[in-house]
Design a protein around this motif. Structure first.
Motif, PDB file in Angstrom:
ATOM      1  N   ASP A   8       0.812  -1.217   0.000  1.00  0.00           N
ATOM      2  CA  ASP A   8       0.000   0.000   0.000  1.00  0.00           C
ATOM      3  C   ASP A   8       0.845   1.267   0.000  1.00  0.00           C
ATOM      4  OD1 ASP A   8      -2.434  -1.462   0.079  1.00  0.00           O
ATOM      5  OD2 ASP A   8      -2.236  -1.692   2.249  1.00  0.00           O
ATOM      6  N   ASP A 121      -0.790  14.677   3.893  1.00  0.00           N
ATOM      7  CA  ASP A 121       0.573  14.694   3.343  1.00  0.00           C
ATOM      8  C   ASP A 121       1.557  15.266   4.359  1.00  0.00           C
ATOM      9  OD1 ASP A 121      -0.413  13.643   1.017  1.00  0.00           O
ATOM     10  OD2 ASP A 121      -0.514  15.561  -0.044  1.00  0.00           O
ATOM     11  N   GLN A 159       5.487   7.264   0.291  1.00  0.00           N
ATOM     12  CA  GLN A 159       4.753   7.214  -0.971  1.00  0.00           C
ATOM     13  C   GLN A 159       3.567   6.264  -0.819  1.00  0.00           C
ATOM     14  OE1 GLN A 159       5.258   8.685  -4.322  1.00  0.00           O
ATOM     15  NE2 GLN A 159       3.158   7.885  -4.257  1.00  0.00           N
ATOM     16  N   PHE A 161       0.432   4.472  -2.589  1.00  0.00           N
ATOM     17  CA  PHE A 161       0.044   4.102  -3.937  1.00  0.00           C
ATOM     18  C   PHE A 161      -1.461   4.215  -4.130  1.00  0.00           C
ATOM     19  CE2 PHE A 161       4.067   1.735  -3.441  1.00  0.00           C
ATOM     20  CZ  PHE A 161       4.753   2.283  -4.504  1.00  0.00           C
ATOM     21  N   ASP A 162      -1.833   4.609  -5.329  1.00  0.00           N
ATOM     22  CA  ASP A 162      -3.239   4.732  -5.688  1.00  0.00           C
ATOM     23  C   ASP A 162      -3.903   3.356  -5.710  1.00  0.00           C
ATOM     24  OD1 ASP A 162      -5.658   5.119  -7.623  1.00  0.00           O
ATOM     25  OD2 ASP A 162      -4.983   7.156  -7.183  1.00  0.00           O
ATOM     26  N   GLU A 163      -5.195   3.332  -5.447  1.00  0.00           N
ATOM     27  CA  GLU A 163      -5.920   2.057  -5.451  1.00  0.00           C
ATOM     28  C   GLU A 163      -6.063   1.492  -6.856  1.00  0.00           C
ATOM     29  OE1 GLU A 163      -9.626   2.529  -3.500  1.00  0.00           O
ATOM     30  OE2 GLU A 163      -8.746   2.899  -1.523  1.00  0.00           O
ATOM     31  N   LYS A 164      -6.027   2.359  -7.879  1.00  0.00           N
ATOM     32  CA  LYS A 164      -6.127   1.878  -9.256  1.00  0.00           C
ATOM     33  C   LYS A 164      -4.783   1.309  -9.686  1.00  0.00           C
ATOM     34  CE  LYS A 164      -9.608   5.335 -10.507  1.00  0.00           C
ATOM     35  NZ  LYS A 164      -9.944   6.468 -11.427  1.00  0.00           N
ATOM     36  N   ASP A 166      -3.313   0.822 -12.560  1.00  0.00           N
ATOM     37  CA  ASP A 166      -2.579   1.576 -13.580  1.00  0.00           C
ATOM     38  C   ASP A 166      -1.912   2.809 -12.987  1.00  0.00           C
ATOM     39  OD1 ASP A 166      -3.338  -0.293 -15.431  1.00  0.00           O
ATOM     40  OD2 ASP A 166      -5.000   0.898 -16.247  1.00  0.00           O
ATOM     41  N   ASP A 167      -2.648   3.511 -12.117  1.00  0.00           N
ATOM     42  CA  ASP A 167      -2.076   4.701 -11.485  1.00  0.00           C
ATOM     43  C   ASP A 167      -0.951   4.331 -10.520  1.00  0.00           C
ATOM     44  OD1 ASP A 167      -3.842   6.246 -12.896  1.00  0.00           O
ATOM     45  OD2 ASP A 167      -5.312   6.384 -11.267  1.00  0.00           O
ATOM     46  N   ALA A 168      -1.125   3.219  -9.792  1.00  0.00           N
ATOM     47  CA  ALA A 168      -0.072   2.767  -8.876  1.00  0.00           C
ATOM     48  C   ALA A 168       1.187   2.381  -9.641  1.00  0.00           C
ATOM     49  CB  ALA A 168      -0.578   1.589  -8.047  1.00  0.00           C
ATOM     50  N   LYS A 170       2.150   3.640 -12.475  1.00  0.00           N
ATOM     51  CA  LYS A 170       2.770   4.886 -12.929  1.00  0.00           C
ATOM     52  C   LYS A 170       3.566   5.540 -11.805  1.00  0.00           C
ATOM     53  CE  LYS A 170       1.680   9.370 -15.005  1.00  0.00           C
ATOM     54  NZ  LYS A 170       0.598  10.262 -15.506  1.00  0.00           N
ATOM     55  N   GLN A 171       3.022   5.512 -10.590  1.00  0.00           N
ATOM     56  CA  GLN A 171       3.746   6.074  -9.451  1.00  0.00           C
ATOM     57  C   GLN A 171       5.047   5.332  -9.200  1.00  0.00           C
ATOM     58  OE1 GLN A 171       0.372   5.635  -6.722  1.00  0.00           O
ATOM     59  NE2 GLN A 171       0.420   7.843  -6.351  1.00  0.00           N
TER      60      GLN A 171
END
Length: 337
Positions: A8, A121, A159, A161-164, A166-168, A170-171
């Protein structure tokens, strides 16, 4: 954690400068601290938190940016640079205990979970800075942490990570670029199993130790390349072509300990350091690791190392799931050397 465990968030402590870390990782290997030393650091840091921050560590990854082993220069044979202890009270020379030291610049990446992920943040950044300051007061594989350099590249970070997916992904790709130039250490138990199978095809008595030693060196082999005359079909030219069987930057590494005795009840073994914990005699376990550039990693799971203990089998080792994420899936060796 395992190959299927979702990461996560990551705690990233970039470009730590470590002075005089332990370069002797086991009785048979040297050149970089053992991964068990870094996992010990992770557990020690977790104990120091004492509930101050709502997070738990799940694993640890190491990216090495530079290293300088303290050895003599010149000639084929090298030796460690040793410190000279003061003479004794009677003026005699004190005994020298050989110690291997290495200077390192590392990025430590911790897999984390807990309530800190849902914080703002600002709260996450304050947590990252506090953890970096705490670690700066600790030993990293026996070495001292030098003061942190200024600049955004050297700032600790959490950091999330996004739940999606594809977005994770990319991160994570953005993180990989920040870790360059450098090399991450991953486990390649699969190559050890493959080499053992290859050796046994020609030598039925080959053992895992034979495969480990075979992978730990460059094996050069010669082949005869023949060039045929297109008109007559006769051999026009013969030349010797030399090739090696290296499959990457492979290194022999210790991966934990295997039991040599049964588990003795606490306090029954004389001179044990801890009289309240069960005791067992062990020996080092070995496998193969690979140094690879971070941009070749496809997920955080491939970077992180974690502990895997099986008291009944007598195995206490560290694992990494880089090979489990390769396509196609590779065979793994059930037991290390």
């Amino acid at each position: 954690m395992s190959a299927q465990t979702k990461v996560d968030a990551l705690l990233i402590l970039p470009h730590l400068r470590i002075q005089n870390a332990n370069a002797i990782s086991s009785p048979l290997t040297h050149g970089f601290p053992a991964m068990s030393a870094f996992l010990g650091l992770m557990w020690a840091l977790e104990r120091k938190l004492a509930g101050a921050w709502p997070l738990v560590f799940d694993g640890l990854g190491v990216i090495c940016h530079s290293h300088e082993e303290q050895t003599t220069e010149g000639g084929f044979t090298r030796a460690f640079r040793l410190t000279r202890n003061p003479v004794g009270k009677d003026g005699s020379t004190a005994a020298i205990v050989e110690e291997g030291r290495i200077h390192l610049e590392l990025t430590l990446v911790f897999g984390i979970r807990g309530g800190i992920i849902a914080e703002s943040d600002e709260a996450r950044q304050a947590c990252a800075v506090a953890l970096a300051d705490t670690l700066a007061q600790m030993r990293v594989a026996g070495g001292s942490v030098l003061p942190r350099q200024s600049g955004w590249r050297f700032q600790p970070k959490i950091q999330v990570f996004d739940e999606k997916p594809d977005d994770a992904a990319k991160q994570f790709r953005q993180l990989r670029r920040r870790w360059l130039p450098g090399f991450a250490l991953v486990s390649r138990d699969d190559l050890l199993a493959r080499r053992l199978s290859t050796l046994r095809s020609t030598q039925a008595t080959a053992t895992a130790l034979d495969a480990w030693l075979d992978l730990a060196r460059f094996n050069w082999r010669s082949d005869v390349k023949e060039t045929l005359d297109p008109d007559t079909g006769e051999v026009k030219k013969r030349e010797i072509v030399w090739q090696n069987d290296r499959e990457g930057w492979l290194v022999p590494i210790p991966v934990g300990y295997g039991a040599l005795s049964d588990l003795h009840p606490a306090g029954t073994v004389a001179n044990a350091r801890d009289a309240t914990t069960p005791f067992r005699f062990v020996e080092s376990l070995y496998s193969i690791g690979e140094w690879l550039a971070p941009h070749r990693l496809q997920s955080p799971q491939q970077l992180l190392w974690y502990a895997d203990s099986d008291a009944e089998a007598g195995l206490y080792r560290v694992r990494n799931d880089y090979a489990a994420g390769l396509k196609p899936a590779t065979e793994t060796l059930s037991e290390s050397v």
